[in-house]
Design a protein around this motif. Structure first.
Motif, PDB file in Angstrom:
ATOM      1  N   SER A  60      84.426  25.220  52.765  1.00  0.00           N
ATOM      2  CA  SER A  60      83.271  24.479  53.286  1.00  0.00           C
ATOM      3  C   SER A  60      82.466  23.778  52.199  1.00  0.00           C
ATOM      4  O   SER A  60      81.492  23.076  52.500  1.00  0.00           O
ATOM      5  CB  SER A  60      82.347  25.443  54.053  1.00  0.00           C
ATOM      6  N   ASP A  78      80.178  15.894  51.927  1.00  0.00           N
ATOM      7  CA  ASP A  78      79.830  15.830  53.351  1.00  0.00           C
ATOM      8  C   ASP A  78      78.618  14.915  53.508  1.00  0.00           C
ATOM      9  O   ASP A  78      77.475  15.380  53.484  1.00  0.00           O
ATOM     10  CB  ASP A  78      79.542  17.242  53.883  1.00  0.00           C
ATOM     11  N   TRP A 113      82.946  20.224  61.084  1.00  0.00           N
ATOM     12  CA  TRP A 113      84.120  21.082  61.208  1.00  0.00           C
ATOM     13  C   TRP A 113      83.698  22.484  61.627  1.00  0.00           C
ATOM     14  O   TRP A 113      82.540  22.882  61.505  1.00  0.00           O
ATOM     15  CB  TRP A 113      84.887  21.162  59.888  1.00  0.00           C
ATOM     16  N   VAL A 150      88.220  19.854  53.658  1.00  0.00           N
ATOM     17  CA  VAL A 150      88.069  21.263  54.029  1.00  0.00           C
ATOM     18  C   VAL A 150      89.432  21.954  54.049  1.00  0.00           C
ATOM     19  O   VAL A 150      89.612  23.047  53.501  1.00  0.00           O
ATOM     20  CB  VAL A 150      87.376  21.393  55.404  1.00  0.00           C
TER      21      VAL A 150
END
Length: 199
Positions: free
Chosen positions: A49, A53, A60, A131
């Motif tokens: 993670s 982003d 996700w 990811v």
């Protein structure tokens, strides 16, 4: 600025580059137990993670398949395959029965896009790809191997609904994780001369 590097930094850099230059996914049938521990899984998902982003949208989520649940979802896939392919041989139908039970842990990575006036879904899709790759790296760092697969059931509406995906969501793939029985040899890689140009 000081551009010197400690010997430890140089060693770490060399080891990281060596890993990145030789990384290869193990064969699915070569992923054995034991399964990652709860702490291992938490560590893997934390690393997975930690990706670029844009907008911090977190487009996700993860679905975990462990223990008997791997066989349960495999039966769903097998039944769906038989329903969609009534003329398929018994052998092909049988092959689907354990499809998600070959590795001790399977992680489905779900693309869950967010509405945003300035961040298109395309950028969010790229994030989810990162990811998946980070999850493979994290598994390897903890002594496991990972294989990222999609296959037909990643796009089958009945399977996706069974997994609880919303209408807007898609499956980025299943990451199969276990202890690799052996290291695979390398395969042909792109020739940089064919894919790099100067502007």
């Amino acid at each position: 600025p000081d551009t010197s590097h400690s010997s430890e930094t140089v060693v770490n850099r060399s080891a990281t580059l060596a890993y990145l230059k030789t990384r290869r996914s193990p064969q699915l049938t070569q992923l054995n137990g034991p399964a990652p521990s709860a702490d291992d899984v938490r560590e893997m998902l934390t690393v997975a993670s930690r990706v670029p982003d844009h907008g911090k949208l977190v487009p996700w989520r993860f679905i975990m398949f462990r223990g008997d649940r791997r066989h349960e979802i495999s039966r769903v896939i097998s039944d769906r395959f038989a329903e969609a392919n009534p003329d398929a041989s018994e052998e092909r139908c049988k092959a689907m029965e354990g499809r998600l039970a070959l590795a001790p842990l399977v992680v489905a990575v779900v693309f869950s896009p967010r509405e945003h006036p300035k961040i298109p879904q395309w950028e969010q899709q790229l994030t989810v790809g990162a990811v998946c790759l980070n999850l493979l790296h994290a598994a390897r760092a903890l002594g496991f191997g990972g294989n990222w697969l999609t296959e037909w059931y990643s796009y089958d509406e009945a399977v996706l609904r069974h997994l609880g995906l919303a209408e807007r969501e898609q499956l980025a793939g299943f990451i199969h994780i276990g202890v690799p029985a052996e290291e695979r040899g390398d395969r042909a890689r792109p020739d940089l001369a064919e894919i790099v140009t100067e502007y």
